[in-house]
Enzyme design. Sequence first.
Site, PDB file in Angstrom:
ATOM      1  N   HIS A 199     -10.271 -13.216  -2.001  1.00  0.00           N
ATOM      2  CA  HIS A 199      -9.438 -12.497  -0.996  1.00  0.00           C
ATOM      3  C   HIS A 199      -8.187 -12.871  -1.082  1.00  0.00           C
ATOM      4  O   HIS A 199      -7.815 -14.119  -1.266  1.00  0.00           O
ATOM      5  CB  HIS A 199      -9.825 -12.769   0.349  1.00  0.00           C
ATOM      6  CG  HIS A 199      -9.547 -11.674   1.481  1.00  0.00           C
ATOM      7  ND1 HIS A 199      -7.960 -11.898   1.835  1.00  0.00           N
ATOM      8  CD2 HIS A 199     -10.067 -11.060   2.199  1.00  0.00           C
ATOM      9  CE1 HIS A 199      -8.055 -10.944   2.750  1.00  0.00           C
ATOM     10  NE2 HIS A 199      -8.935 -10.227   2.854  1.00  0.00           N
ATOM     11  N   ARG A 207      -2.027  -6.299   6.813  1.00  0.00           N
ATOM     12  CA  ARG A 207      -1.526  -5.384   5.811  1.00  0.00           C
ATOM     13  C   ARG A 207      -1.792  -3.889   6.238  1.00  0.00           C
ATOM     14  O   ARG A 207      -0.970  -3.124   6.219  1.00  0.00           O
ATOM     15  CB  ARG A 207      -1.870  -5.761   4.284  1.00  0.00           C
ATOM     16  CG  ARG A 207      -1.370  -6.890   3.758  1.00  0.00           C
ATOM     17  CD  ARG A 207      -1.727  -7.345   2.597  1.00  0.00           C
ATOM     18  NE  ARG A 207      -3.069  -7.999   2.524  1.00  0.00           N
ATOM     19  CZ  ARG A 207      -4.255  -7.696   2.078  1.00  0.00           C
ATOM     20  NH1 ARG A 207      -4.056  -6.832   0.691  1.00  0.00           N
ATOM     21  NH2 ARG A 207      -5.398  -8.415   1.927  1.00  0.00           N
TER      22      ARG A 207
END
Lengths: 656, 257
Positions: free
Chosen positions: A259, A279
């Site tokens: 990740h 994000r």
Amino acid sequence: MTRVERHTYDVVVVGAGGAGLRAAIEAREQGLRTAVICKSLFGKAHTVMAEGGIAASMGNANPHDNWQVHFRDTMRGGKFLNHWRMAELHAKEAPDRVWELETWGALFDRTKDGRISQRNFGGHEYARLAHVGDRTGLELIRTLQQKIVSLQQEDHARCGDYEDRLRVFQECTVTRVLKDEETFRAEGGRGGRVAGVFGYVRESGRFFVIEAPAVVLATGGIGKSFKVTSNSWEYTGDGHALALLAGAPLINMEFVQFHPTGMVWPPSVKGILVTESVRGDGGVLRNSDGKRFMFDYIPDVFKEKYAQSEEEADGWYADPENHRRPPELLPRDEVARAINSEVKAGRGSPHGGVFLDVSTRLPAEEIKRRLPSMHHQFKELADVDITAEPMEVGPTCHYVMGGVDVDPDSAAATGVPGLFAAGEVAGGMHGSNRLGGNSLSDLLVFGRRAGLHAAEYAAELDDDRPRVSAEQVDTAAAEALRPFSVEGGEPGAPGVPAENPYALHQELQQTMNDLVGIIRRAGEMSEALHRLGSLRERSRSAGVEGHRQFNPGWHLAIDLRNMLLVSECVARAALERTESRGGHTRDDYPEMDRRWRKTNLVCELADRSGELAAVDPSAGQIRLSRRDMPPIRGDLLALFEKDELLKYLTDEELGT
Amino acid sequence: MSTPTLDKHSAALDAAENTAFEQITITLRVRRFNPEVSDEVTWVDYQLEMDPKERVLDALHKVKWEIDGSLTFRRSCAHGICGSDAMRINGRNRLACKTLLKDINPEKPITVEPIKGMTVLKDLVVDMDPFFQAFRDVMPFLITKGNEPTRERLQSAEDRARFDDTTKCILCAACTSSCPVFWNDGQYFGPAAIVNAHRFIFDSRDEGAEQRLEVLNDKEGVWRCRTTFNCTDACPRGIEVTKAIQEVKRALITRRF
């Protein structure tokens, strides 16, 4: 014969995360007596840590969304190595599983008109993730736990016994899948039908056998084989190893997802996840020069889908119809590699990551409302106020795409009748890289399917039930007790102190992190295989003191067998695949190669009897082979433009 | 796409790792209990070199991995979501994974003991069965009448916000085991069970509030609460537990929810 506690059920589910609980509910709803076994307390599974949401094309946020779009995104994210049938079933059934969860009481964030709200995530064309703030996994587990409590109360009302048809065995570990005596012998110690499981109760150390014709593996992943990981302690690859030992193959083990955004500071919390929602909700990545660097890392296959300038990217949040997506929302493998490159080029943050900033992008109140857990996490663990300053983030081992080779429709493991697998422990669905949000939907869709087909399989057997032999139980017990009798050095040799299982575990994690991590090289992986061989030998001398009651050192000594098996699969497959694709990046073979697309690497136990002792340490325990995937069905191929397919499929496959 | 070519042991990474540590010596004072060895409880001191930014959980791991592999405690996710590692640290209920050493004065011995009011099985591990039984007793699941919808039920943002706070519960038992009423009377449902009843009583989709309120109207129900606010202070999720209990009491009187 070893004295063990014995139980008999129709279906046994190993693991009580999202996939396991959904499988258990389904098997119980089919009217079968079902047992669930979990290593932790009921309701504490790793699924609770999922933050972002459940991907399902309900179309609540964008009416253009449908299963075909979700299917396309999933295949692109996995670089077309996904088993297309699994991706198809997943995209088609995910909305039903979310609605079902809602009717069972799950809390969701809502749209203005009261429907389930959906949020943006990397690699998904439309806002698609059903979510509850940033605690979706927790709510998913709680809802399934509540559903199980309600089913048990129904059973109690009906017959006076809460556990009549569904029982949870918590804080128990399974060490072996047991086989049917007759078929096991007939096939020369290989294959044979599933007959149950062998394990121990963590509290008392007592052994138990659950006889059952159908076993569903839902044990999650393997992250605890890596040093920097977002995974919880349960993730020791148990189900992967149980399948191998039972004679079932694993596929795609070279694909491990790092990740892109884990915490890097302070050191004790390194690896803890920072959700992708940061994000999705506007957060951007910057290097030490303050540059928004992701624009430099958009790969050719995605050039048309992503914004080329900050202006265009920023316009997308409010008006996605007329702007392309910000490159911060590329699939995870791309973002993780980009961060890795920036840090190595000397443009990293003070603690070896990059900056993830949401503070200059959203008002403080909005950040606290949308990302409450992240706000707390940074405030409490790193003393950083994410509404006022950027976070420091870097890649962390997060998910394994590889797993048990299963039949897409029934979740049945290849070659072992009665064995099923669902969720992270199953391979194929996500190809070479999983999209965020596709995990929670995966475990609901295939958890249900595994439970359903395990129940059907068990029901059809009628009286033709497999039987567990006393011999197998004795062998399993001896294997589990071994760490208590180890003298050290060569097994049986006196005077040499036994190996400390914690030290072995740390060496294993360091080896995998350094040598089979996010960027891979042939020489380093060969070295990793060599070290794994020596760790395996030393682990045979892993000894523990004390008794069997709640003995954490003993538990780890047993888990080491699993982690070593799985780590060898990862290293061997990663060395074999001479290309870069998704969660497998070769420094010495940096390009994706279309000729590799349809090849699955298959890992099987070298000693086909399921015995580990007989294997030569230098040769390893895993036998690797290549296998072609079935061609993608025509109507699914037709969902893509030919120009795009040419980036992934060979001319031959496309018939040109 | 650019391909990383620098050696993995880059100067930047090495520098970052080397500046990462600041060590101090702490004393971790752990309440040890092993019924196989003795019926007596002992307090054992461990001297540890730790970074003050590390957590109590890291200190416990250090003891387990390097000094005494038999030290037993529960932990799972290790950052405050699963609710496995609630314990009494310096006399207060907290999650070991969310308690930084620097925030609890590492200059004095740090005491760690199991949460109170529950049977200790070994070291820091307690028997959670009664706790989960109370949870099950309040019928913690959606109760509805009529047909299931084909898609989702609608719920306004306002209705959803009504019970948002109590859905954050992670069933760690920090609240229940901080409650003086529960210490003296293990039959009391305790704050966590009431929080989980609240979560459904105030859910606009639920139609089982009357049944749940009857359960909580019991003599071991909400009326035992003496509003000491220990539970609210103890909750690692910041749930306003006492307020939730008061709302349930009010609902019992007014029958409005």
